[in-house]
Enzyme design. Structure first.
Site, PDB file in Angstrom:
ATOM      1  N   LYS A  95      -7.458  -4.197  14.639  1.00 32.46           N
ATOM      2  CA  LYS A  95      -7.390  -3.460  13.377  1.00 32.46           C
ATOM      3  C   LYS A  95      -7.669  -4.489  12.284  1.00 32.46           C
ATOM      4  O   LYS A  95      -6.859  -5.387  12.037  1.00 32.46           O
ATOM      5  CB  LYS A  95      -6.012  -2.813  13.179  1.00 32.46           C
ATOM      6  N   GLY A 156       2.692   1.742   2.975  1.00 26.08           N
ATOM      7  CA  GLY A 156       4.141   1.806   2.833  1.00 26.08           C
ATOM      8  C   GLY A 156       4.627   2.571   1.629  1.00 26.08           C
ATOM      9  O   GLY A 156       5.821   2.580   1.343  1.00 26.08           O
ATOM     10  N   ALA A 182      -2.094   4.639   6.452  1.00 31.09           N
ATOM     11  CA  ALA A 182      -1.394   4.149   5.263  1.00 31.09           C
ATOM     12  C   ALA A 182      -1.030   5.247   4.274  1.00 31.09           C
ATOM     13  O   ALA A 182      -1.866   6.037   3.857  1.00 31.09           O
ATOM     14  CB  ALA A 182      -2.195   3.076   4.524  1.00 31.09           C
ATOM     15  N   GLY A 183       0.238   5.250   3.924  1.00 31.08           N
ATOM     16  CA  GLY A 183       0.726   6.092   2.832  1.00 31.08           C
ATOM     17  C   GLY A 183       1.217   7.461   3.225  1.00 31.08           C
ATOM     18  O   GLY A 183       1.790   8.170   2.395  1.00 31.08           O
ATOM     19  N   ASN A 204       3.580   4.341  10.079  1.00 37.04           N
ATOM     20  CA  ASN A 204       4.573   3.304  10.345  1.00 37.04           C
ATOM     21  C   ASN A 204       5.791   3.499   9.447  1.00 37.04           C
ATOM     22  O   ASN A 204       6.856   3.914   9.874  1.00 37.04           O
ATOM     23  CB  ASN A 204       3.948   1.916  10.167  1.00 37.04           C
ATOM     24  N   THR A 205       5.619   3.222   8.154  1.00 38.59           N
ATOM     25  CA  THR A 205       6.774   3.192   7.250  1.00 38.59           C
ATOM     26  C   THR A 205       7.565   4.502   7.235  1.00 38.59           C
ATOM     27  O   THR A 205       8.796   4.485   7.245  1.00 38.59           O
ATOM     28  CB  THR A 205       6.292   2.865   5.820  1.00 38.59           C
TER      29      THR A 205
END
Lengths: 258, 67
Positions: A95, A156, A182-183, A204-205
């Site tokens: 990645k 995040g 992301a996001g 993830n976050t």
């Protein structure tokens, strides 16, 4: 079935391993997510500090590992990180992420394209993390990237699909899988991304920072499945005015007592 | 003995010690690291064959949690 560089994935939810409170929580969440591709970072070891061994347990789960180049600020650094990861993890998958700006972690398109070209030529399977830029995504496809990973909003941030209009163009134009990364802060946002026709999402976050990561991972998995099914079923057309769902024959007025 | 640096810390190792021997001496699992010698990645199949020289800078990298 989603296929990236010849590898089939039963789940369209990819997961990150960062920010979990401990390795056991991370592993429970990854299992609940059903993810078959999970990200890792490479880091210079601090020999004075013991750290959780996450690699052993991750390998034991059988998931495919996707090391990232986080921390790289230039193409040169990212290429170096990719080579480290390949040597250590025995995978050609990378990645590619290059974000010199620590406040918004915006990916650098110039460095990313240069690194992608080099890594593809060197035989890597490159999944670049980029801004939701349709032109850049086409360029990355041209240099041989196996997929593109445009952002929904800053890493995040849990802001959701801020870049939605541009993600739609990327999805429309791409000839490689589009993984929205992301996001994404809520399962509903992941569902929406899949309804739009994204091939997968990476989360993830939103999972790791949840009060109950294992339960949240399950919610994302369900949302991604629902969104994909809705995309395949075909969403109805959006109209500016009402379109009646019942017959408007006026019989109530016709039959009403005088 | 000669002096090298391991992740920024000075380390005394026997003259002609291999990179693999340095890791073994420090009880570091070779499968858990990538190894960089003087800013160059050293593929693991060469760790047995490369000997440390005085002043070498050895750096170990590992996989950690990340998104």
């Amino acid at each position: 079935m989603l296929t990236i560089a010849g590898h089939d994935f039963g789940s369209r939810l990819f997961s990150g391993t960062g920010k979990f409170s401990d390795a056991a929580t991370m592993l429970a969440a990854l299992t609940a997510s059903g993810s078959e591709l999970v990200t890792l970072a490479m880091k210079r070891v601090d020999l004075a500090r013991a750290s959780d061994d996450i690699l052993g347990p991750l390998r034991a789960t059988g998931v495919k590992l996707l090391p990232n180049t986080a921390g790289a600020r230039t193409a040169k650094e990212a290429i170096f990180a990719a080579e480290l990861a390949r040597d250590m993890l025995g995978t050609h998958w990378i990645k590619l992420e290059i974000h010199p700006d620590p406040k918004y972690l915006m990916p650098d398109p110039i460095e990313t394209l240069g690194a992608a070209r080099h890594l593809c030529e060197a035989g890597f399977v490159v999944l670049p993390y980029v801004h939701a830029d349709p032109v850049l995504c086409r360029r990355l496809e041209e240099v041989g990237c196996a997929a593109v990973m445009p952002l929904a909003s800053p890493i995040g941030s849990n802001q959701g699909l801020v870049s939605e209009a541009f993600l739609k163009i990327i999805i429309e134009q791409a000839n490689v899988p589009v993984v929205i990364d992301a996001g994404l802060g809520a399962p509903s946002q992941a569902c929406r991304a899949m309804e739009m026709g994204a091939d997968a999402v990476l989360v993830n976050t939103a999972i790791a920072s949840s009060r109950n990561p294992e339960a949240m991972a399950r919610c994302f998995a369900e949302a991604v499945r629902a969104g994909r099914s809705a995309y395949l079923a075909g969403l109805g057309q959006v109209n500016a005015t009402a379109v009646n769902t019942s017959p408007l024959t006026g019989f109530l007025q016709a039959g009403a007592p005088a | 003995m000669i002096s090298i640096q391991l992740n920024g810390e000075p380390l005394a190792v026997p003259e002609h010690a291999s990179l693999a021997a340095v890791l073994h001496e420090r009880r570091l699992d070779p499968n858990a690291f990538a190894l960089v010698l003087n800013a160059e990645l050293v593929p693991r199949n060469r760790w047995q064959h490369i000997r440390c020289r005085a002043g070498d800078k050895l750096e170990l990298f590992s996989a950690v949690a990340g998104g």
